[in-house]
Write an enzyme that holds these catalytic residues in place. Structure first.
Site, short mmCIF file in Angstrom:
data_model
loop_
_atom_site.label_atom_id
_atom_site.label_comp_id
_atom_site.label_asym_id
_atom_site.label_seq_id
_atom_site.Cartn_x
_atom_site.Cartn_y
_atom_site.Cartn_z
N LYS A 90 49.35 13.44 -0.05
CA LYS A 90 48.10 13.58 0.89
C LYS A 90 47.62 14.93 1.23
CE LYS A 90 49.07 8.78 2.38
NZ LYS A 90 49.72 8.00 3.12
N GLN A 105 52.49 8.34 8.82
CA GLN A 105 53.12 7.68 7.75
C GLN A 105 53.89 6.58 8.45
OE1 GLN A 105 52.30 8.44 4.52
NE2 GLN A 105 53.16 6.37 4.12
N ASP A 121 42.95 6.60 8.63
CA ASP A 121 43.57 5.49 8.13
C ASP A 121 43.07 4.24 8.26
OD1 ASP A 121 45.87 5.81 6.43
OD2 ASP A 121 47.32 5.90 7.90
#
Ligand code: NAP
Length: 284
Positions: free
Chosen positions: A53, A97, A120
């Site tokens: 990412k 995460q 997200d």
């Protein structure tokens, strides 16, 4: 029939190039887009994901910050870090995460991320916006699946879509996006007695279970679009999806491979959400 392969790598590459152009334009105006990724603990898969990412961001000319914290970090300390990033004007997107260590409530952490930086798309405000059809960040994996389906050129209005799986991060938002596209949507889950009864009627099937061979050739309508979100390992340890690719590709009209289908698009849509967050911030 041999299905057309929907190439997630190629589409993701095109999207990354578009994001890079938008990032360059913003940076030229003095607003370099920035993503912060928080990693807690040493989970090997998570370490690989965050590395990708951050590299994706840098590849598109965006600023990125990777914050690593020991698994012993307290919930309060982690929430304080998220709050600090909320207040940081150089950061437009925040991603924590998952999974987090057991002593930290992931819902509390997600709720602490500013909805303006929720790239997200997991915050209740983002999920709610999707539910009621308001603008907001879409969860990256289902958003990427929609882009993959779009490449087929098939008009979704009136099509029957079946989503297998009902997680908050994939199955449910996927179903809502398909509903928004005017599909008739069926959601299947572990309590569905006979998946094939539903999938055999589907023009579009999205499999998001996490179990090999959930969808086999006898369960697919000829010509259907099949999107395989699953990430599993086969007996040889190779990455594979939820779909029996060899069999289903003989029946379906369109199919995503694993690897090279949904995975790269999930990463690409994170970049899209981040650039959108930065553009919105720059406009204010
Ligand atoms: P999850 O939270 O474990 O949800 C799995 C869903 O599958 C649940 O809703 C579960 O039903 C359902 N299910 C389990 N067994 C089933 C069965 N036999 N028949 C029908 N439904 C069944 O997983 P997730 O986070 O949604 O992820 C699903 C898969 O996608 C995993 O392999 C994950 O690694 C992969 N994934 C890939 C990407 C990517 O970028 N490629 C991104 C995210 C996830 P219940 O709700 O009844 O338990």
């Amino acid at each position: 029939m041999t299905a057309n392969i929907i190439d997630g790598n190629a589409l993701a590459k095109k999207i990354r190039a578009e994001v890079a152009d938008r990032a360059a334009a913003l940076t030229a105006r003095g607003h370099k887009p920035g993503l912060a990724v928080i990693l807690v603990g040493e989970d090997p898969a998570s370490q690989v994901y965050v590395k990708h990412k951050v590299a994706d961001c840098e590849g598109c000319g965006m600023h990125s910050v990777l914050e690593r914290h020991d698994a012993s970090i307290s919930e309060g300390e982690l929430l304080a870090r998220v709050a600090a990033l909320n207040a940081d004007p150089a950061i437009h997107g925040i991603l924590v995460q998952m999974p987090l260590p057991k002593h930290i409530d992931p819902h509390k952490v997600i709720a602490t991320i500013s909805p303006l930086k929720d790239v997200d798309g997991f915050h209740i405000a983002s999920a709610g916006a999707l539910m009621v059809g308001q603008p907001g960040f879409k969860a990256c994996t289902p958003y990427g699946c929609m882009k993959l389906i779009e490449t087929t050129g098939i008009a979704l209005k009136g099509k029957h879509a079946v989503v297998i799986g009902r997680s908050n991060t994939v199955g449910k938002p996927m179903a809502l996006l398909l509903l928004q596209a005017n599909c008739t949507v069926t959601i299947c889950h572990s309590g569905t007695p006979d998946l094939g009864v539903h999938t055999r009627l589907a023009d579009v099937v999205v499999a998001a279970v996490g179990r090999r061979n959930v969808l086999t050739a006898d369960m697919v309508k000829p010509g259907a679009v099949v999107i395989d979100v699953g990430m599993n390992r086969n007996d040889e340890g190779k990455l594979c999806g939820d779909v029996d690719f060899a069999g289903v590709s003989q029946v379906a009209g369109w199919i995503t491979p694993v690897p090279g289908g949904v995975g790269p698009m999930t990463r690409a849509m994170l970049l899209v959400n981040t650039i959108e967050a930065a553009e919105r911030a720059a406009a204010n």
